[in-house]
Scaffold this active site. Structure first.
Site, PDB file in Angstrom:
ATOM      1  N   ASP A  11     -10.632   6.032   7.302  1.00 19.85           N
ATOM      2  CA  ASP A  11      -9.760   5.129   6.610  1.00 19.85           C
ATOM      3  C   ASP A  11     -10.331   3.800   6.868  1.00 19.85           C
ATOM      4  OD1 ASP A  11      -8.368   4.419   4.483  1.00 19.85           O
ATOM      5  OD2 ASP A  11      -6.192   4.484   5.618  1.00 19.85           O
TER       6      ASP A  11
ATOM      7  N   GLY B 286       0.721  -1.184  -0.032  1.00 22.75           N
ATOM      8  CA  GLY B 286      -0.005   0.051   0.032  1.00 22.75           C
ATOM      9  C   GLY B 286       0.921   1.234   0.042  1.00 22.75           C
ATOM     10  N   GLY B 287       0.213   2.303   0.477  1.00 20.02           N
ATOM     11  CA  GLY B 287       0.910   3.768   0.209  1.00 20.02           C
ATOM     12  C   GLY B 287       1.894   3.686   1.409  1.00 20.02           C
TER      13      GLY B 287
ATOM     14  N   LYS C  78       2.792  -7.091   7.962  1.00 25.78           N
ATOM     15  CA  LYS C  78       2.921  -5.803   7.159  1.00 25.78           C
ATOM     16  C   LYS C  78       4.127  -4.948   7.620  1.00 25.78           C
ATOM     17  CE  LYS C  78      -2.002  -5.085   6.964  1.00 25.78           C
ATOM     18  NZ  LYS C  78      -3.159  -4.526   7.567  1.00 25.78           N
TER      19      LYS C  78
ATOM     20  N   MET D 130      -8.264 -11.647   5.829  1.00 24.82           N
ATOM     21  CA  MET D 130      -9.480 -11.687   5.467  1.00 24.82           C
ATOM     22  C   MET D 130      -9.780 -12.020   3.988  1.00 24.82           C
ATOM     23  SD  MET D 130     -10.722  -8.240   7.362  1.00 24.82           S
ATOM     24  CE  MET D 130      -9.514  -7.256   6.335  1.00 24.82           C
TER      25      MET D 130
END
Length: 1598
Positions: free
Chosen positions: A1530, A1384-1385, A1411, A1486
């Protein structure tokens, strides 16, 4: 009261009258603390009719005697039933579920039960009996079987009018029948014929049903621990069978079978001798079902059985046996050792197996009905006819090669017509049945005299109206009566075929012939006392033979048989049959107009007879339907070919009284038909005749009339252009007809002049003769055109009005002046013309001629004008006062002649429309004018009586009453006469009341009534303005026909035309024209046989094209598309449910497989451990010596959790043993396993103590030694295994278990391969969490440490403190995806699989997401966190998600109940990757559709469901709940599981070490953006947040 007494007198109940113990061993009663039960199931105290019997002590002991057998006949007593009425089921929400019930004895008579059901319960006659048998206990039914059973059973029952018989209980197959009725059935109690036969003694709370003719509420929710059952609330009727027992099933089967046999003997229809068919439907069931099936199929007559395969138990057994007997070719000899199977084999043809899984299987309802035909007499046509299931007859009865008895199809056709079975009539016609062969006089009369269908004796009422007399009851209507009724309904000049002379003669001859042969004993006009058992001329079952002319008994008399049947269907008001018959035969457009006229006239008769208004409106609707069909066919033919369509309008129809289609449409007042473009084009051609003029036609015509030579300058149409235009009778006689047939008598008559010109001597014709003929035809074509006649007569009429005006305006002399003589001649010649019109009209009877003529409004005014003028003419010849009266009569008479000018204006398109409006207003204002007259007279009489109390009787009195009140309506109030007492005039008594009366009168009359009249006229104007053009087009036909039939010379010169017509009539009388020639008079198009045939073929092609286009429109209509889409969606829903069931089955199977694999792995690990320990126990002494010389070695850099180093002994040599990499097992932690297998050392303090060494696994070959700290751990692990002999015994048992386990290794590998195949086949990510990880994959992976954020309660249960665990737990992770695929960012992400975890910190076999912070983000934050930047950022990310978790927890507690969803954030933990020393975060993966609802800048999506609205409202709620300090943005995740939120804190210092949350916190900018962009939804309103965010954002003070 009579109904109650009949039920109580007919039906009984039974009660046990003698107590007989149910137990055989009487000694057992002494040991029982309770009183024993009787054989009927009741206790002693529950017997209301108990006889005085012996006490318990006097009961015989064992061996002393035989105990009496309890039986229903001997030990029960009967009494009048006490339970019948209506049950109101309480649990049926949204459905009015009422059911009739009655308690009957087990030996009740079947005849009485059928009478109860038919007469008292008003159940319709059964045409099929569906008796459903199966399991009585609840059982699961597969989806496809349940759907096929439910839909097939109810569809078969509703389409045939069947009764469904079940046990009526709320369990087993009866419950599935109730669900089928609920899903596919109807709400009508009379249509929902589901009858339950239930034993009275097994019904739960049956005492609540006791009562006579009562409405009892019933709750069908029984006690699950009770052995009794409840009634099913979706049955319509219940027969509660009472045999005196309690809690015993099966007593109802005998009565049920007896009723089935009795119903089987009843007629399926009054016209048939066929009995009611019965079919047994089997679903599941036990052993008793098999014997019951054999009883059904072996009965006489046999009852077919229909079995649903796949429903379970007995049904599947029967299906299996049926398939085996079908395969077996040896016959019953193969089953000789099995009597039941041999019996089954003999009757296998009566059993039908339905497999719902088969793709080529037909629909369940069709399969049930097809199976029912096996139990009926072949070929079963009458049964299907009674069912009205033409599809079954087409597929299984009317098939190629079927042999039929002589006359059977004719009888079937008659039955189908009488029973109004349209599908069967079509089927029989398609199979070769012709109307010319079928229809005879007797059969047609039988159809008219049938009492089936919606007749209501209306035809007899019409016959009475026609005959003007009362007809007796039982009167048989003859075809002559029908013909008179048709003429009465159509009216005008129509003459039916049944009333013509040739038909009457033939009919009387037929009757006389039958009377001589004694085939008919009664005339159609028979008396009511005569027996109607055998109708005259009725021999429908006889074979068809072509009769000779002398044998007329049943010969077909009609050529237009479809027309006769069509008229029969219309008169009998059978709309669907009429629509079907309309499609067959010729002249479809004409038949549509005939039906429109008949239905309209019948509706009028209904209204006039004060009969049912609903039926009248229905007939009017039928008329509009056929009128629309006529317009549609005309439009279709006009688009195909204009000229052929015009020929269809005016061609003579011999079958319909020689009318034309246009005449019939005008008679039917079918305005859309007459106003159609095709009709108007034809009328235009008729109006102009052969003149070809488009512009300034009136000027050219007037000029040609005034100057006849100008006729030669006009343009005329060619002969081909006028081929579609009919010619008048004069044109036929003159010889100008081109459409007349060339081979008939009419052709010879019509072209006599031309034949004379074409004779052999015609070759001597000179050019002068030819030129003379050309001029003559031009003059004739000009003067016979209706438009020329109109202008000629109009000019003459205007001259007449001028002369008449001159006559009445100047002084009347003694003798008539020249002008008056011309007026007299004009009016007398006009009277002669009107007389000619009456006598030349088509109706036969003079009274009918006058009725038709006076039916025209302008004829009435002309008659009054002529009569009034003749009266004035007679008075003016007197020289006295009568002359003045005659002159006054002239003055009044001229009014009628001036009004007659309006009829001339009606020809114009614009003036005609306004004239139509005026006519409509005048006809509709009658009632308002009457009310105004009543108000006027009420005031005028009272006013005159008050003001003139001494008035004498005179005519002026009546004038004074009306005079002034009438003018007051127009504004003249006579102001000077309002106060009669003013001035010197004496005041009469009561004069003061007249001003008040005048004020009231003017208020009602001038303000209310006049304004109502104006408003009424305004409404009529706007209504008529929209249809005035159509009305003018409709009336245009009358104008054109009026001038088409008029002589071309106007009055008074018209007398010359009359003289010519008289001479012609005398000539025709002398020739003796036939009736048909007289009927042929009129404006018609005469076509030859070939041309008429081509015209009918053209109409038939257009009709086929019309129905094809109509069917396509229906298929492409929006409703049909929605219906097709719904059916497809339903099919897809079934498929999806099947797929879902299979997926759940696979998931359950894989979970069971996973559990079994885990158990096998545990056993495998235990066996390996046992073998290792046995090996270690053999070499304890050697190992003990070696452990004394151990020394420590530096461990490898890539160490694993809880690895130990072994210390060296002092100064000794080092025994370095290679480390082996052992196998890892799912149930055994690696630390324990490695402790047992790696070389370790455990030192004991005391002498004689032993230690055990086990190998330590490492990622690579190395050497290790253990320290003193780890030796204690090894002691604790190894000591319990070697302290006693019991452990050795345990080890030997484990070895045996492991040896037994080895045998299943191959199977284990196969199961693993099967699991891999399933995953590869379905490619479903949802199966990953339950995927059984194979044993050899657990050793792979990287070592990590997991740190969790734990919480502990602080001051109370509502507050808690979070802290990090000081010690990380080990785990092994196997990467599944390459780095970068989930980036992601701010973070990088990677999927990993947990292969082992300590203390269940992670779930083994689950997929997680690891992550890491992006390197550029780490570089950015290094100036804030100089050391451990990655660790600091990860900690704040985890704290951020934990804060969002707590807010969501509070949110789920405070949200209202109408927000059902409860979202949550995933748990996030800190992860340390040992191989490279990185700090990461980890959370569960998920699977599903990942969505993002808003971002950290405040932008959000447009919500499309309640879940999305609630998540967006959660962000708003966090802002308000935290007093505008925190904002959670978010939001993203799968469904209700969320992750990676951004907690925005306004005062959070960017790029400082005081930052609480992660780097995605944008602070004040994010909050300000959210406040501006967020849109409150319904969830915000439910939370009370609407409007709060609109306050301007103020950043906090620093």
């Amino acid at each position: 009261q009579s109904r109650r007494s009949w039920i109580e007198d007919t039906f009984c109940k039974r009660a046990c009258g003698k107590f007989i113990p149910a137990c055989r061993d009487l000694h057992s009663f002494a040991s029982l603390p309770l009183t024993p039960r009787c054989c009927c199931g009741r206790l002693v105290g529950e017997h209301t009719l108990l006889e005085t019997g012996p006490s318990m002590s006097s009961w015989p002991g064992p061996g002393t005697g035989q105990q009496e057998e309890w039986s229903v006949e001997c030990h029960t007593q009967t009494s009048a039933t006490d339970a019948y009425g209506t049950i109101d089921f309480q649990d049926s929400a949204g459905r009015n579920c009422h059911a009739k019930y009655v308690r009957v004895a087990v030996d009740a008579k079947a005849e009485a039960l059928l009478q109860l059901m038919r007469s008292e319960w008003q159940m319709e006659r059964p045409k099929l009996l569906l008796t459903v048998h199966g399991g009585t206990e609840n059982f699961p039914l597969p989806l496809k079987v349940r759907q096929a059973f439910s839909k097939g059973l109810i569809t078969a029952a509703q389409s045939t009018g069947a009764w469904i018989l079940t046990d009526g209980i709320n369990t087993g197959v009866s419950r599935y029948v109730g669900e089928a009725v609920k899903t596919y059935g109807t709400h009508d109690l009379r249509k929902r014929n589901a009858v339950g036969f239930t034993p009275w003694g097994v019904i739960d709370n049956h005492s609540d049903l006791i009562g006579r003719d009562v409405l009892r509420p019933y709750q069908p929710l029984g006690n699950p621990l009770s052995k009794r059952v409840c009634l099913n609330g979706l049955h319509s009727h219940f027969l509660l069978v009472d045999d005196g027992t309690l809690g015993k099933h099966g007593c109802q089967l005998g009565l049920r079978r007896k009723l089935e046999r009795h119903i089987q003997l009843q007629k399926i229809h009054p016209r048939f001798n066929q009995g009611v068919p019965v079919v047994c439907v089997v679903v599941e069931g036990g052993p008793d079902i098999v014997s019951m099936v054999l009883e059904y199929v072996s009965s006489v007559p046999p009852v077919p059985v229909f079995v649903f395969e796949g429903s379970g138990r007995a049904a599947d057994l029967l299906a299996f046996l049926h398939k085996q007997t079908a395969i077996d070719r040896c016959g019953a000899l193969t089953w000789e050792n099995h009597p039941i199977l041999a019996h089954f084999y003999l009757y296998k043809t009566q059993i039908t197996i339905f497999d719902s899984e088969s793709e080529d299987q037909q629909e369940a309802d069709c399969a049930i009905l097809t199976a029912t035909l096996k139990g009926t007499a072949p070929p079963g046509l009458r049964v299907t006819l009674a069912w009205d299931r033409a599809d079954i007859a087409k597929k299984h009865i009317l098939v190629y090669g079927q042999h039929w008895q002589v006359g059977s199809l004719e009888q079937a056709m008659l039955d189908a017509l009488v029973m109004d079975r349209v599908g069967f009539v079509k089927l029989l016609i398609d199979n070769g049945m012709t109307m010319n062969r079928f229809l005879t006089v007797s059969r047609l009369e039988e159809l008219y005299n049938t009492q089936q269908g919606p007749t209501d004796n209306f035809l007899h009422i019409l016959v009475e109206d026609v005959k003007q007399t009362h007809i007796p009851k039982g009167y048989r209507v003859s075809l002559i009566d029908v013909g008179q009724v048709i003429e009465y309904l159509i009216g005008g000049a129509y003459r039916s075929t049944y009333t013509r002379k040739h038909f009457r003669a033939h009919y009387n001859l037929l009757y006389a012939h039958c009377k001589r042969r004694a085939d008919c004993t009664l005339h159609p006009h028979q008396s009511p006392n005569s027996s109607p058992s055998r109708p005259p001329f009725f021999r429908t079952a006889q074979p068809y033979k072509r009769k000779q002319s002398s044998e007329l008994g049943d010969s077909p008399l009609f050529v237009y048989n479809f027309n006769d049947l069509f008229v029969w269907a219309v008169l009998q008001r059978r709309q669907q049959m009429a629509l079907f018959l309309w499609q067959h035969g010729e002249e479809a457009m004409a038949r549509a107009t005939v039906a429109c006229k008949l239905y309209r006239a019948m509706a009028y008769e209904f209204r006039q007879s004060n009969m049912d208004d609903t039926t009248g409106e229905q007939l009017k609707t039928y008329s509009m339907d056929f009128g629309q069909l006529a317009v549609d066919v005309l439009d279709r033919t006009f688009r195909q070919n204009e000229r052929m369509a015009m020929k269809l309008l005016t061609s003579e129809m011999e079958a319909w009284s020689h009318f034309t289609c246009l005449q019939m449409a005008v008679s039917s007042r079918l305005r859309p038909f007459v106003s159609h473009s095709c009709t108007q084009m034809l009328l235009t051609d008729l109006w102009t005749g052969r003149l070809n003029m488009r512009k300034n036609s009136w000027f050219k015509i007037i000029l040609s009339i005034l100057m006849p030579p100008a006729i030669l300058l006009l343009e005329f149409k060619s002969q081909a252009e006028m081929s579609h235009v009919p010619q008048s009778q004069e044109a036929l006689q003159f010889g100008w007809d081109t459409g007349r047939p060339e081979d008939g008598q009419d052709a010879e008559k019509g072209s006599a002049w031309w034949e004379s010109c074409s004779a052999p001597e015609a070759d001597t014709i000179t050019p002068v003769t030819t030129q003379c003929f050309f001029w003559t035809t031009r003059l004739y074509d000009f003067y016979t055109a209706p438009v020329v006649k109109f202008w000629f007569h109009t000019m003459s009429y205007l001259v007449f009005l001028m002369l008449f005006s001159y006559t009445v305006l100047v002084k009347m002399e003694d003798r008539p002046s020249t002008q008056e003589w011309l007026v007299i001649a004009y009016i007398i010649s006009t009277a002669v013309e009107k007389t000619r019109e009456v006598f030349m009209s088509v109706p036969r009877k003079p009274s009918q001629k006058l009725k038709v003529w006076f039916g025209e409004y302008w004829n009435v005014t002309d008659f009054l004008a002529i009569v009034l003028f003749l009266v004035g003419l007679g008075l003016r010849w007197d020289s006295g006062s009568y002359r003045t009266a005659g002159r006054i009569t002239y003055c009044l008479d001229i009014i009628f002649w001036y009004v007659r000018v309006l009829d001339l204006l009606a020809v114009n398109q614009h003036a005609g429309a306004y004239l139509t409006m005026i006519t409509k207003m005048t006809s509709n204002m009658f009632y308002i004018v009457v009310m105004m007259a009543i108000v006027l007279l009420s005031f005028g009489v009272s006013r005159k009586a008050i003001l003139s109390p001494d008035e004498a009787l005179s005519w002026s009195l009546l004038r004074d009453v009306v005079n002034q009140p009438y003018w007051m309506m127009f504004g003249e109030v006579y102001a000077g006469e309002i106060d009669t007492c003013a001035g010197d005039t004496p005041c009469v008594p009561g004069a003061f009341l007249t001003p008040f009366l005048q004020a009231v009168y003017l208020f009602f009359q001038y303000i209310i009534m006049v304004n109502i009249l104006i408003a009424f006229f305004n409404n009529v104007y706007f209504d008529m303005k929209s249809i005035s053009n159509k009305l003018w087009k409709y009336n245009r036909y009358r104008y054109i026909m009026t001038y088409q039939e008029k002589p071309w010379l106007p009055p008074p010169l018209i007398i010359l035309s009359h003289m010519t017509l008289c001479v012609t009539a005398i000539y025709q009388k002398h020739r003796g024209l036939s009736e048909q020639d007289t009927d042929s008079c009129g404006l018609k198009l005469y076509l030859g046989q070939e041309e008429l045939k081509r015209l009918h073929e053209f109409e038939e092609r257009c009709l086929v094209s019309y129905f094809h286009e109509k069917n396509q429109d229906v298929l492409c209509s929006q409703i049909n598309r929605v219906r097709a889409t719904a059916e497809r969606a339903e099919e897809m829903g079934v498929v999806m449910r099947e797929v879902s069931d299979r997926v759940h089955f696979i998931q359950d199977t894989l979970q069971v497989l996973d559990s079994q694999l885990g158990q096998l792995q545990d056993l495998s690990a235990l066996a390996v451990d046992t073998l290792t320990l046995l090996s270690a126990s053999d070499s304890l002494q050697q190992e003990e010596a070696r452990l004394g010389h151990c020394r420590p070695i530096t461990p490898s850099r890539h160490h694993v959790p809880h690895s130990w180093t072994l210390p060296h002994g002092g100064g000794g040599s080092v025994d370095i043993m290679p480390c082996h990499t052992p196998r890892a097992y799912r149930s055994t932690p690696p630390s324990l396993l490695w402790t047992h297998t790696s070389p370790t050392c455990a030192e004991r303090g005391g002498a004689g103590e032993e230690s055990l060494c086990a190998g330590l696994p490492l990622p690579a070959p190395t050497h290790s030694v253990c320290t003193h700290r780890d030796r204690k751990r090894a002691d604790l692990l190894s000591l319990p295994l070697i302290n006693s002999v019991h452990h050795l015994t345990f080890l030997s048992i484990s070895i045996m278990i492991s040896l037994a386990f080895v045998k299943n290794v191959a199977m284990l590998v196969e199961m693993d391969c099967f699991c891999f195949g399933c995953i590869q086949k379905h490619a479903s990510a949802s199966l990953i969490p339950i995927f059984p990880v194979v044993a050899w994959s657990l050793a792979a992976g990287e070592e990590v440490s997991v740190y969790t954020l734990e919480e502990v309660e602080a001051a109370g249960p509502e507050s808690s403190i979070s802290y990090w665990s000081t010690k990380g737990l080990s785990a092994m992770l196997q990467p599944l995806s390459s780095e970068g695929c989930l980036d992601g960012g701010l973070r990088r992400a990677m999927l990993v699989l947990c292969t082992w975890a300590e203390r269940d910190v992670l779930r083994v076999g689950c997929v997680y997401v690891v992550k890491a912070i992006q390197p550029d983000v780490v570089c950015t934050w290094q100036r804030v966190f100089h050391s451990d930047t990655t660790l600091q950022l990860c900690l704040r990310e985890i704290q951020q998600q934990r804060a969002a978790q707590k807010l969501m927890h509070v949110f789920n507690q405070v949200k209202p109940e109408n927000m059902p969803h409860s979202p949550r954030f995933l748990d996030m933990s800190l992860l340390h990757w040992h191989s490279d020393g990185q700090w990461l975060t980890i959370e569960r993966n998920m699977t599903g559709d990942f969505r993002k609802y808003n971002n950290n800048t405040g932008e959000e999506i447009a919500p499309c469901c309640g879940m999305e609205e609630m998540l967006l409202a959660f962000s708003h709620w966090t802002y308000q709940y935290s007093c505008r300090e925190l904002l959670v943005l978010d939001l993203q995740g799968v469904g209700s599981e969320l992750t990676d939120p951004s907690v925005i804190r306004a005062e959070d210092k960017r790029y400082s070490d005081d930052m609480v949350f992660g780097p995605s916190n944008l602070g004040d900018a994010a909050i300000h953006s959210f406040v501006n962009k967020h849109t409150c939804n319904s969830c915000c309103e439910n939370l009370g947040l609407s409007g709060e965010r609109k306050e301007p954002f103020r950043p906090p003070l620093l």
